[in-house]
Design a protein around this motif. Structure first.
Motif, PDB file in Angstrom:
ATOM      1  N   VAL A  95     -43.135 -29.195  89.631  1.00 32.70           N
ATOM      2  CA  VAL A  95     -44.077 -28.094  89.824  1.00 32.70           C
ATOM      3  C   VAL A  95     -45.042 -28.458  90.949  1.00 32.70           C
ATOM      4  N   LYS A  96     -45.376 -27.455  91.765  1.00 35.15           N
ATOM      5  CA  LYS A  96     -46.326 -27.705  92.851  1.00 35.15           C
ATOM      6  C   LYS A  96     -47.164 -26.462  93.122  1.00 35.15           C
ATOM      7  N   PRO A  97     -48.486 -26.627  93.344  1.00 30.78           N
ATOM      8  CA  PRO A  97     -49.290 -25.479  93.782  1.00 30.78           C
ATOM      9  C   PRO A  97     -48.941 -25.145  95.231  1.00 30.78           C
ATOM     10  N   VAL A  98     -48.781 -23.877  95.542  1.00 33.70           N
ATOM     11  CA  VAL A  98     -48.445 -23.440  96.905  1.00 33.70           C
ATOM     12  C   VAL A  98     -49.316 -22.248  97.283  1.00 33.70           C
ATOM     13  N   SER A  99     -49.593 -22.119  98.564  1.00 30.73           N
ATOM     14  CA  SER A  99     -50.431 -21.011  99.033  1.00 30.73           C
ATOM     15  C   SER A  99     -49.622 -19.913  99.700  1.00 30.73           C
ATOM     16  N   TYR A 100     -48.471 -20.281 100.275  1.00 23.54           N
ATOM     17  CA  TYR A 100     -47.655 -19.327 101.016  1.00 23.54           C
ATOM     18  C   TYR A 100     -46.195 -19.470 100.610  1.00 23.54           C
ATOM     19  N   GLU A 101     -45.417 -18.418 100.874  1.00 17.51           N
ATOM     20  CA  GLU A 101     -43.994 -18.461 100.521  1.00 17.51           C
ATOM     21  C   GLU A 101     -43.278 -19.577 101.277  1.00 17.51           C
ATOM     22  N   GLU A 102     -43.698 -19.830 102.512  1.00 20.34           N
ATOM     23  CA  GLU A 102     -43.088 -20.912 103.290  1.00 20.34           C
ATOM     24  C   GLU A 102     -43.271 -22.258 102.596  1.00 20.34           C
ATOM     25  N   THR A 145     -49.471 -31.417  91.383  1.00 20.94           N
ATOM     26  CA  THR A 145     -48.013 -31.471  91.300  1.00 20.94           C
ATOM     27  C   THR A 145     -47.672 -32.212  90.002  1.00 20.94           C
ATOM     28  N   ALA A 146     -46.494 -31.951  89.467  1.00 22.78           N
ATOM     29  CA  ALA A 146     -46.113 -32.601  88.212  1.00 22.78           C
ATOM     30  C   ALA A 146     -44.598 -32.696  88.108  1.00 22.78           C
ATOM     31  N   VAL A 147     -44.148 -33.710  87.379  1.00 22.24           N
ATOM     32  CA  VAL A 147     -42.726 -33.886  87.091  1.00 22.24           C
ATOM     33  C   VAL A 147     -42.577 -34.153  85.598  1.00 22.24           C
ATOM     34  N   THR A 148     -41.739 -33.385  84.935  1.00 16.36           N
ATOM     35  CA  THR A 148     -41.461 -33.614  83.508  1.00 16.36           C
ATOM     36  C   THR A 148     -39.950 -33.654  83.304  1.00 16.36           C
ATOM     37  N   GLU A 149     -39.559 -34.182  82.158  1.00 17.09           N
ATOM     38  CA  GLU A 149     -38.116 -34.321  81.890  1.00 17.09           C
ATOM     39  C   GLU A 149     -37.847 -34.253  80.393  1.00 17.09           C
ATOM     40  N   PHE A 150     -36.728 -33.638  80.029  1.00 18.85           N
ATOM     41  CA  PHE A 150     -36.274 -33.669  78.643  1.00 18.85           C
ATOM     42  C   PHE A 150     -34.751 -33.545  78.633  1.00 18.85           C
ATOM     43  N   GLU A 151     -34.177 -33.823  77.478  1.00 23.64           N
ATOM     44  CA  GLU A 151     -32.720 -33.777  77.338  1.00 23.64           C
ATOM     45  C   GLU A 151     -32.335 -32.775  76.259  1.00 23.64           C
ATOM     46  N   GLY A 182     -38.391 -26.055  80.025  1.00 23.33           N
ATOM     47  CA  GLY A 182     -38.632 -26.890  81.197  1.00 23.33           C
ATOM     48  C   GLY A 182     -39.796 -26.369  82.036  1.00 23.33           C
ATOM     49  N   ALA A 183     -39.821 -25.061  82.261  1.00 22.72           N
ATOM     50  CA  ALA A 183     -40.909 -24.460  83.043  1.00 22.72           C
ATOM     51  C   ALA A 183     -42.250 -24.640  82.335  1.00 22.72           C
ATOM     52  N   SER A 184     -42.278 -24.434  81.018  1.00 19.23           N
ATOM     53  CA  SER A 184     -43.527 -24.588  80.244  1.00 19.23           C
ATOM     54  C   SER A 184     -44.050 -26.011  80.311  1.00 19.23           C
ATOM     55  N   LEU A 185     -43.152 -26.981  80.123  1.00 21.99           N
ATOM     56  CA  LEU A 185     -43.558 -28.392  80.184  1.00 21.99           C
ATOM     57  C   LEU A 185     -44.163 -28.724  81.544  1.00 21.99           C
ATOM     58  N   GLY A 186     -43.494 -28.272  82.601  1.00 19.15           N
ATOM     59  CA  GLY A 186     -43.959 -28.573  83.951  1.00 19.15           C
ATOM     60  C   GLY A 186     -45.316 -27.972  84.258  1.00 19.15           C
ATOM     61  N   LEU A 187     -45.505 -26.705  83.888  1.00 17.77           N
ATOM     62  CA  LEU A 187     -46.782 -26.033  84.161  1.00 17.77           C
ATOM     63  C   LEU A 187     -47.924 -26.663  83.374  1.00 17.77           C
ATOM     64  N   MET A 239     -47.921 -17.099  81.376  1.00 17.71           N
ATOM     65  CA  MET A 239     -49.085 -17.971  81.483  1.00 17.71           C
ATOM     66  C   MET A 239     -50.099 -17.441  82.501  1.00 17.71           C
ATOM     67  N   GLY A 240     -49.716 -16.378  83.215  1.00 20.84           N
ATOM     68  CA  GLY A 240     -50.629 -15.748  84.160  1.00 20.84           C
ATOM     69  C   GLY A 240     -50.936 -16.590  85.386  1.00 20.84           C
ATOM     70  N   VAL A 241     -49.982 -17.451  85.768  1.00 20.05           N
ATOM     71  CA  VAL A 241     -50.213 -18.398  86.864  1.00 20.05           C
ATOM     72  C   VAL A 241     -49.677 -17.833  88.183  1.00 20.05           C
ATOM     73  N   GLN A 242     -50.437 -18.049  89.245  1.00 21.88           N
ATOM     74  CA  GLN A 242     -50.024 -17.631  90.582  1.00 21.88           C
ATOM     75  C   GLN A 242     -50.122 -18.804  91.545  1.00 21.88           C
ATOM     76  N   ASN A 243     -49.561 -18.610  92.738  1.00 22.55           N
ATOM     77  CA  ASN A 243     -49.559 -19.659  93.770  1.00 22.55           C
ATOM     78  C   ASN A 243     -48.963 -20.961  93.233  1.00 22.55           C
ATOM     79  N   VAL A 244     -47.767 -20.819  92.688  1.00 20.73           N
ATOM     80  CA  VAL A 244     -47.090 -21.969  92.092  1.00 20.73           C
ATOM     81  C   VAL A 244     -45.580 -21.845  92.292  1.00 20.73           C
ATOM     82  N   ALA A 245     -44.939 -22.990  92.477  1.00 24.26           N
ATOM     83  CA  ALA A 245     -43.478 -23.046  92.569  1.00 24.26           C
ATOM     84  C   ALA A 245     -42.954 -24.016  91.515  1.00 24.26           C
ATOM     85  N   VAL A 246     -41.879 -23.607  90.836  1.00 22.60           N
ATOM     86  CA  VAL A 246     -41.274 -24.415  89.771  1.00 22.60           C
ATOM     87  C   VAL A 246     -39.784 -24.590  90.071  1.00 22.60           C
ATOM     88  N   VAL A 247     -39.323 -25.822  90.020  1.00 19.96           N
ATOM     89  CA  VAL A 247     -37.888 -26.101  90.167  1.00 19.96           C
ATOM     90  C   VAL A 247     -37.432 -26.880  88.942  1.00 19.96           C
TER      91      VAL A 247
END
Length: 216
Positions: A27-34, A11-17, A119-124, A89-97
């Motif tokens: 960002v968090k790795p996830v296995s299922y939609e739930e 999991t990761a947290v990034t920030e910019f202005e 923001g998405a790039s920094l987080g991943l 980036m070809g990433v799967q099983n991931v959620a980004v907010v």
């Protein structure tokens, strides 16, 4: 089961202005939609007073699930750019907010696309992109007199020795890439003159870093 895919390790947290608007990416790795939905709701609750909580996720399985939300931003300027970064980036099983606290200055459509993409790039990147590879457990039981030669062969060919048990005989568990187990069995038979007992076990995923080195 998918033979190989990219995901994030942590999991990761990034920030910019950007023009006084504050962008926070979770960002968090996830296995299922739930799992993804639960994570998104958790971030929304944490940042309940934010102007926008934009999300995107991609989950592999029997079929590929990809969803996103602009959460009130102009259509196509937030969620889709974040999802495009995941795809690129070809990433799967991931959620980004990507959470936005509005700073008083409008960014315009192109500015929003750049900001949410960034923001998405920094987080991943912060979550560390890794490769998950499907492997087969191959169990090899043999006499001590054959152990040194076989161990040398396994290490020379960069096979992953998962475990070695020393009892009446030696039992080695090797992780081999799915689909290559028959080739390994042939090599073991040749190196032990057919005197080893070989059995294929369960399949499992191993994790490799960006340089292809084993993490776990």
């Amino acid at each position: 089961m998918i033979s190989e895919y990219k995901t994030v390790l942590n999991t990761a947290v990034t920030e910019f202005e950007e023009k006084k608007s504050r962008f926070i990416t979770n960002v968090k790795p996830v296995s299922y939609e739930e799992d993804a939905v639960e994570f998104i709701n958790e971030i929304k609750s944490r940042h309940w007073n934010a102007t926008h909580n934009v999300y995107a996720y991609s989950i592999s399985g029997d079929s590929l699930i990809q969803r996103y939300s602009d959460d009130g931003e102009p259509s196509g300027t937030a969620g889709m750019p974040a999802l495009e970064v995941i795809r690129r980036m070809g990433v799967q099983n991931v959620a980004v907010v990507v959470t936005r606290y509005f700073g008083g200055t409008l960014l315009g459509a192109s500015g929003l696309i750049r900001a949410y993409s960034h923001g998405a790039s920094l987080g991943l990147e912060a979550a560390e992109v890794v490769t998950r590879k499907l492997c087969v457990n191959v169990n090899i039981m043999l006499e001590y007199t054959l152990f040194g030669k076989l161990q040398n062969m396994l290490m020379t060919n960069n096979n992953i020795i998962k475990d070695t048990q020393y009892g009446q005989d030696v039992e080695i568990t090797v992780l081999i890439e799915n689909g290559r187990e028959e080739a390994l069995i042939k090599e073991v038979v040749e190196n032990t003159n057919g005197r080893a007992v070989i059995e294929c076990g369960e399949k499992e995923y191993i994790t490799l870093d960006g340089e292809g080195k084993l993490i776990c």
